[in-house]
Motif scaffolding. Structure first.
Motif, PDB file in Angstrom:
ATOM      1  N   MET A 242     -19.460 -55.585  34.695  1.00 27.48           N
ATOM      2  CA  MET A 242     -20.402 -56.222  33.747  1.00 27.48           C
ATOM      3  C   MET A 242     -20.681 -57.648  34.186  1.00 27.48           C
ATOM      4  SD  MET A 242     -17.450 -56.195  30.910  1.00 27.48           S
ATOM      5  CE  MET A 242     -16.637 -54.887  31.836  1.00 27.48           C
ATOM      6  N   GLY A 243     -21.891 -58.106  33.863  1.00 22.15           N
ATOM      7  CA  GLY A 243     -22.305 -59.429  34.286  1.00 22.15           C
ATOM      8  C   GLY A 243     -21.594 -60.563  33.578  1.00 22.15           C
ATOM      9  N   SER A 244     -21.054 -60.286  32.392  1.00 26.60           N
ATOM     10  CA  SER A 244     -20.412 -61.339  31.607  1.00 26.60           C
ATOM     11  C   SER A 244     -19.388 -60.717  30.661  1.00 26.60           C
ATOM     12  CB  SER A 244     -21.483 -62.073  30.785  1.00 26.60           C
ATOM     13  OG  SER A 244     -20.898 -62.891  29.796  1.00 26.60           O
ATOM     14  N   LYS A 245     -18.428 -61.549  30.260  1.00 24.18           N
ATOM     15  CA  LYS A 245     -17.448 -61.110  29.264  1.00 24.18           C
ATOM     16  C   LYS A 245     -18.164 -60.672  27.981  1.00 24.18           C
ATOM     17  CE  LYS A 245     -13.350 -62.866  26.945  1.00 24.18           C
ATOM     18  NZ  LYS A 245     -12.617 -64.052  26.542  1.00 24.18           N
ATOM     19  N   SER A 246     -19.325 -61.319  27.712  1.00 26.84           N
ATOM     20  CA  SER A 246     -20.063 -61.007  26.477  1.00 26.84           C
ATOM     21  C   SER A 246     -20.603 -59.572  26.471  1.00 26.84           C
ATOM     22  CB  SER A 246     -21.205 -62.010  26.277  1.00 26.84           C
ATOM     23  OG  SER A 246     -22.169 -61.875  27.307  1.00 26.84           O
ATOM     24  N   ASP A 247     -20.659 -58.929  27.629  1.00 24.38           N
ATOM     25  CA  ASP A 247     -21.149 -57.544  27.704  1.00 24.38           C
ATOM     26  C   ASP A 247     -20.089 -56.539  27.264  1.00 24.38           C
ATOM     27  OD1 ASP A 247     -23.563 -58.454  28.793  1.00 24.38           O
ATOM     28  OD2 ASP A 247     -22.793 -58.310  30.839  1.00 24.38           O
ATOM     29  N   TRP A 248     -18.839 -56.978  27.205  1.00 21.09           N
ATOM     30  CA  TRP A 248     -17.746 -56.042  26.926  1.00 21.09           C
ATOM     31  C   TRP A 248     -17.867 -55.385  25.549  1.00 21.09           C
ATOM     32  CZ3 TRP A 248     -14.781 -52.635  28.714  1.00 21.09           C
ATOM     33  CH2 TRP A 248     -13.649 -52.187  28.039  1.00 21.09           C
TER      34      TRP A 248
ATOM     35  N   ALA B 271     -23.858 -61.013  39.218  1.00 21.55           N
ATOM     36  CA  ALA B 271     -24.677 -61.080  40.437  1.00 21.55           C
ATOM     37  C   ALA B 271     -25.108 -62.510  40.747  1.00 21.55           C
ATOM     38  CB  ALA B 271     -25.895 -60.178  40.284  1.00 21.55           C
ATOM     39  N   HIS B 272     -25.269 -63.335  39.703  1.00 19.17           N
ATOM     40  CA  HIS B 272     -25.739 -64.702  39.984  1.00 19.17           C
ATOM     41  C   HIS B 272     -24.636 -65.753  39.854  1.00 19.17           C
ATOM     42  CE1 HIS B 272     -26.685 -63.742  35.759  1.00 19.17           C
ATOM     43  NE2 HIS B 272     -26.302 -64.979  35.516  1.00 19.17           N
ATOM     44  N   ARG B 273     -23.625 -65.511  38.967  1.00 18.07           N
ATOM     45  CA  ARG B 273     -22.569 -66.525  38.843  1.00 18.07           C
ATOM     46  C   ARG B 273     -21.440 -66.303  39.844  1.00 18.07           C
ATOM     47  NH1 ARG B 273     -22.649 -65.835  32.386  1.00 18.07           N
ATOM     48  NH2 ARG B 273     -24.367 -67.234  31.921  1.00 18.07           N
ATOM     49  N   THR B 274     -21.228 -65.039  40.201  1.00 17.54           N
ATOM     50  CA  THR B 274     -20.172 -64.739  41.192  1.00 17.54           C
ATOM     51  C   THR B 274     -20.730 -63.779  42.256  1.00 17.54           C
ATOM     52  OG1 THR B 274     -19.288 -62.819  39.965  1.00 17.54           O
ATOM     53  CG2 THR B 274     -18.328 -64.970  39.423  1.00 17.54           C
TER      54      THR B 274
ATOM     55  N   ALA C 121     -22.643 -50.167  35.656  1.00 15.60           N
ATOM     56  CA  ALA C 121     -22.869 -51.615  35.672  1.00 15.60           C
ATOM     57  C   ALA C 121     -23.725 -52.031  34.488  1.00 15.60           C
ATOM     58  CB  ALA C 121     -23.552 -52.014  36.988  1.00 15.60           C
ATOM     59  N   GLY C 122     -23.165 -52.859  33.625  1.00 17.02           N
ATOM     60  CA  GLY C 122     -23.906 -53.347  32.464  1.00 17.02           C
ATOM     61  C   GLY C 122     -24.350 -54.785  32.695  1.00 17.02           C
ATOM     62  N   ALA C 123     -25.597 -55.075  32.346  1.00 18.46           N
ATOM     63  CA  ALA C 123     -26.086 -56.450  32.493  1.00 18.46           C
ATOM     64  C   ALA C 123     -27.259 -56.683  31.553  1.00 18.46           C
ATOM     65  CB  ALA C 123     -26.507 -56.718  33.938  1.00 18.46           C
ATOM     66  N   GLY C 124     -27.432 -57.953  31.194  1.00 21.94           N
ATOM     67  CA  GLY C 124     -28.510 -58.291  30.265  1.00 21.94           C
ATOM     68  C   GLY C 124     -29.441 -59.351  30.829  1.00 21.94           C
ATOM     69  N   GLY C 125     -30.651 -59.390  30.303  1.00 21.98           N
ATOM     70  CA  GLY C 125     -31.638 -60.382  30.744  1.00 21.98           C
ATOM     71  C   GLY C 125     -32.238 -59.978  32.077  1.00 21.98           C
TER      72      GLY C 125
ATOM     73  N   PRO D 239     -28.501 -51.266  30.261  1.00 17.32           N
ATOM     74  CA  PRO D 239     -29.202 -52.481  29.825  1.00 17.32           C
ATOM     75  C   PRO D 239     -28.558 -53.031  28.540  1.00 17.32           C
ATOM     76  CG  PRO D 239     -30.712 -50.588  30.068  1.00 17.32           C
ATOM     77  CD  PRO D 239     -29.329 -50.053  30.057  1.00 17.32           C
ATOM     78  N   ILE D 240     -28.159 -54.285  28.587  1.00 15.42           N
ATOM     79  CA  ILE D 240     -27.511 -54.922  27.432  1.00 15.42           C
ATOM     80  C   ILE D 240     -28.579 -55.588  26.564  1.00 15.42           C
ATOM     81  CG2 ILE D 240     -25.824 -56.688  26.723  1.00 15.42           C
ATOM     82  CD1 ILE D 240     -24.487 -54.307  28.168  1.00 15.42           C
ATOM     83  N   GLU D 241     -28.429 -55.430  25.263  1.00 14.02           N
ATOM     84  CA  GLU D 241     -29.388 -56.033  24.336  1.00 14.02           C
ATOM     85  C   GLU D 241     -29.324 -57.553  24.438  1.00 14.02           C
ATOM     86  OE1 GLU D 241     -29.372 -54.056  20.572  1.00 14.02           O
ATOM     87  OE2 GLU D 241     -30.513 -55.687  19.648  1.00 14.02           O
TER      88      GLU D 241
END
Ligand code: RP5
Length: 166
Positions: free
Chosen positions: A15-21, A45-48, A69-73, A93-95
């Motif tokens: 996941m792109g962020s902890k917030s996606d969990w 993908a962009h922070r790490t 793979a979950g990611a948002g934006g 796709p994450i809301e």
């Protein structure tokens, strides 16, 4: 190879962020129900970006069969991961607050020809279906998973009542 010597295959939930969990834990719940081994990792993908490259390069050697793979934006994690490994990648796709996840959906689903990402619905529904989709893929090589998935589906069928009341 004998059954006992077979290496265990994993699903990777990235996941792109902890917030996606909060969404992707729904994937984990279904995989647990189906007794499918998995592990989780934050890979942005962009922070790490280098962590993402490292993860995707080593995924096959770590016996991962499917990557969820979950990611948002501007959700490039599924596509970028799929660009590095030829393992199947399922994008969730994450809301998002601003565009309700339509941004995430379009970013993930609109992969140009050559690098596919299997895309599921926005949010929890997609997170749950990603687990079932991964189970279907793993069922091709693992009869035990196939049996458990088939049982799960027949229980679901039996739970649907004929009438809306009672
Ligand atoms: C994406 O940006 C993540 O997948 C997440 O959905 C979104 C927002 O991330 P945070 O700002 O909550 O860390 O990379």
């Amino acid at each position: 190879m004998s059954r006992s010597l077979k290496k265990k295959s994993f699903v990777a939930i990235i996941m792109g962020s902890k917030s996606d969990w909060k969404i992707l834990k729904q994937t984990a719940i279904i995989l647990k129900k189906l007794n499918i081994p998995f592990f989780t990792q934050i890979v942005s993908a962009h922070r790490t970006p280098f962590r993402m490259i490292e993860f995707a390069k080593k995924a096959k050697s770590k016996n991962i069969s499917v990557i969820i793979a979950g990611a948002g934006g501007s959700a490039h994690l599924p596509g970028m991961t799929a660009a590095i490994t030829d393992l199947p990648v399922i994008g969730v796709p994450i809301e998002t607050k601003s565009l309700k996840g339509l941004d995430s959906l379009l970013s993930i689903v609109q992969m140009p020809y050559g690098i596919p990402v299997g895309t599921v619905a926005i949010g929890e529904t997609g997170a749950k279906n990603a687990a079932l989709y991964a189970a279907s893929i793993m069922s091709l090589k693992d009869k035990d998973i196939a049996k458990r998935l088939s049982l799960w589906r027949s229980k679901q069928t039996q739970s649907v009542k004929l009438k809306p009341k009672n």
